[in-house]
Scaffold this motif. Structure first.
Motif, PDB file in Angstrom:
ATOM      1  N   MET A 165       0.832  -1.176   0.000  1.00 39.67           N
ATOM      2  CA  MET A 165       0.000   0.000   0.000  1.00 39.67           C
ATOM      3  C   MET A 165       0.879   1.241   0.000  1.00 39.67           C
ATOM      4  O   MET A 165       1.954   1.237   0.561  1.00 39.67           O
ATOM      5  N   LYS A 166       0.341   2.257  -0.612  1.00 38.01           N
ATOM      6  CA  LYS A 166       1.050   3.527  -0.661  1.00 38.01           C
ATOM      7  C   LYS A 166       0.116   4.641  -0.240  1.00 38.01           C
ATOM      8  O   LYS A 166      -1.102   4.479  -0.220  1.00 38.01           O
ATOM      9  N   LEU A 167       0.709   5.798   0.063  1.00 39.53           N
ATOM     10  CA  LEU A 167      -0.046   6.978   0.438  1.00 39.53           C
ATOM     11  C   LEU A 167       0.213   8.092  -0.561  1.00 39.53           C
ATOM     12  O   LEU A 167       1.336   8.261  -1.052  1.00 39.53           O
TER      13      LEU A 167
ATOM     14  N   HIS B 242      -6.298   4.650  -9.908  1.00 41.96           N
ATOM     15  CA  HIS B 242      -5.689   3.817  -8.872  1.00 41.96           C
ATOM     16  C   HIS B 242      -6.750   3.027  -8.116  1.00 41.96           C
ATOM     17  O   HIS B 242      -7.917   3.418  -8.063  1.00 41.96           O
ATOM     18  N   ARG B 243      -6.325   1.956  -7.510  1.00 43.79           N
ATOM     19  CA  ARG B 243      -7.201   1.128  -6.670  1.00 43.79           C
ATOM     20  C   ARG B 243      -7.128   1.695  -5.259  1.00 43.79           C
ATOM     21  O   ARG B 243      -6.141   1.521  -4.551  1.00 43.79           O
ATOM     22  N   LEU B 244      -8.194   2.400  -4.842  1.00 48.13           N
ATOM     23  CA  LEU B 244      -8.210   3.092  -3.561  1.00 48.13           C
ATOM     24  C   LEU B 244      -8.611   2.166  -2.431  1.00 48.13           C
ATOM     25  O   LEU B 244      -9.479   1.309  -2.593  1.00 48.13           O
TER      26      LEU B 244
ATOM     27  N   LEU C 112      -3.491   0.848  -3.492  1.00 39.78           N
ATOM     28  CA  LEU C 112      -2.650  -0.309  -3.797  1.00 39.78           C
ATOM     29  C   LEU C 112      -1.572   0.097  -4.784  1.00 39.78           C
ATOM     30  O   LEU C 112      -1.828   0.859  -5.717  1.00 39.78           O
ATOM     31  N   ASP C 113      -0.406  -0.451  -4.584  1.00 40.62           N
ATOM     32  CA  ASP C 113       0.697  -0.201  -5.503  1.00 40.62           C
ATOM     33  C   ASP C 113       0.596  -1.193  -6.651  1.00 40.62           C
ATOM     34  O   ASP C 113       0.899  -2.365  -6.513  1.00 40.62           O
ATOM     35  N   VAL C 114       0.125  -0.718  -7.785  1.00 39.35           N
ATOM     36  CA  VAL C 114      -0.041  -1.543  -8.974  1.00 39.35           C
ATOM     37  C   VAL C 114       0.891  -0.967 -10.033  1.00 39.35           C
ATOM     38  O   VAL C 114       1.096   0.234 -10.098  1.00 39.35           O
ATOM     39  N   SER C 115       1.423  -1.841 -10.880  1.00 35.36           N
ATOM     40  CA  SER C 115       2.320  -1.348 -11.922  1.00 35.36           C
ATOM     41  C   SER C 115       1.610  -0.300 -12.759  1.00 35.36           C
ATOM     42  O   SER C 115       0.394  -0.218 -12.794  1.00 35.36           O
TER      43      SER C 115
ATOM     44  N   THR D  24      -6.113  -6.211 -11.662  1.00 36.21           N
ATOM     45  CA  THR D  24      -6.192  -6.131 -10.206  1.00 36.21           C
ATOM     46  C   THR D  24      -7.598  -5.755  -9.767  1.00 36.21           C
ATOM     47  O   THR D  24      -8.145  -6.338  -8.841  1.00 36.21           O
ATOM     48  N   ILE D  25      -8.202  -4.802 -10.457  1.00 39.90           N
ATOM     49  CA  ILE D  25      -9.533  -4.345 -10.089  1.00 39.90           C
ATOM     50  C   ILE D  25     -10.576  -5.410 -10.387  1.00 39.90           C
ATOM     51  O   ILE D  25     -11.464  -5.675  -9.602  1.00 39.90           O
ATOM     52  N   ASN D  26     -10.470  -6.048 -11.533  1.00 40.67           N
ATOM     53  CA  ASN D  26     -11.444  -7.059 -11.938  1.00 40.67           C
ATOM     54  C   ASN D  26     -10.865  -8.450 -11.792  1.00 40.67           C
ATOM     55  O   ASN D  26     -10.638  -9.134 -12.765  1.00 40.67           O
TER      56      ASN D  26
END
Length: 169
Positions: free
Chosen positions: A1-3, A27-29, A52-55, A64-66
């Protein structure tokens, strides 16, 4: 996770809000925390977004979302197998309505398709499917196995076409 942190001018939020909207859309919040900050010369909203940290790949983000890919079993199964799959779904729906439970809690579409493709005929074979435990086996095994055995016998019966049957007789 990132901020990610944003400051949005309380008196003129439009310019800063666009940056937040763009970020959120891509982004995926996980969480958003906002605080109103009042300074003598400047008032603003402080926003902290956990994500989420996604490429950076849009495809990777979409995956990632789906996570649950929609599968069209009409395309995956041959016509005869799909007919049995449809009967299994109908049985599942009937049982779910009777018991007042969601259909997926009985068996998933993937499990139904595997029952057909693996030609499941016994409790042992049904229990070997991923996600089928003793409780499901005891509660739902018999009606599904009965339907499978009745229909798989027809699928396994030798097919005789008219041309070859005419030449034999």
């Amino acid at each position: 996770m990132k901020l990610k942190f944003f400051s949005i001018n309380a008196l003129e939020p439009e310019a800063d809000q666009e940056a937040v909207d763009t970020f959120c859309a891509s982004h995926r919040l996980i969480a958003i925390d906002k605080r109103f900050v009042e300074q003598p010369a400047y008032c603003y909203w402080s926003i902290c977004i956990t994500y989420l940290d996604v490429s950076s790949s849009p495809k990777k983000l979409a995956e990632t979302i789906n996570k649950r890919e929609q599968i069209d079993y009409r395309d995956r199964l041959n016509e005869a197998d799909f007919a049995v799959f449809t009967k299994l779904r109908d049985l599942r729906k009937s049982l779910a309505e009777t018991e007042g439970v969601p259909v997926y809690s009985i068996f998933t579409n993937a499990q139904l398709a595997e029952m057909v493709t693996e030609r499941v005929k016994t409790q042992t074979a049904l229990a070997a499917l991923s996600g089928v435990g003793i409780a499901k086996l005891e509660r739902y095994g018999k009606p599904f196995l009965n339907l499978l055995n009745d229909n798989l016998l027809q699928l396994n019966a030798p097919q005789v076409d008219e041309a070859s049957s005419n030449s034999l007789g």
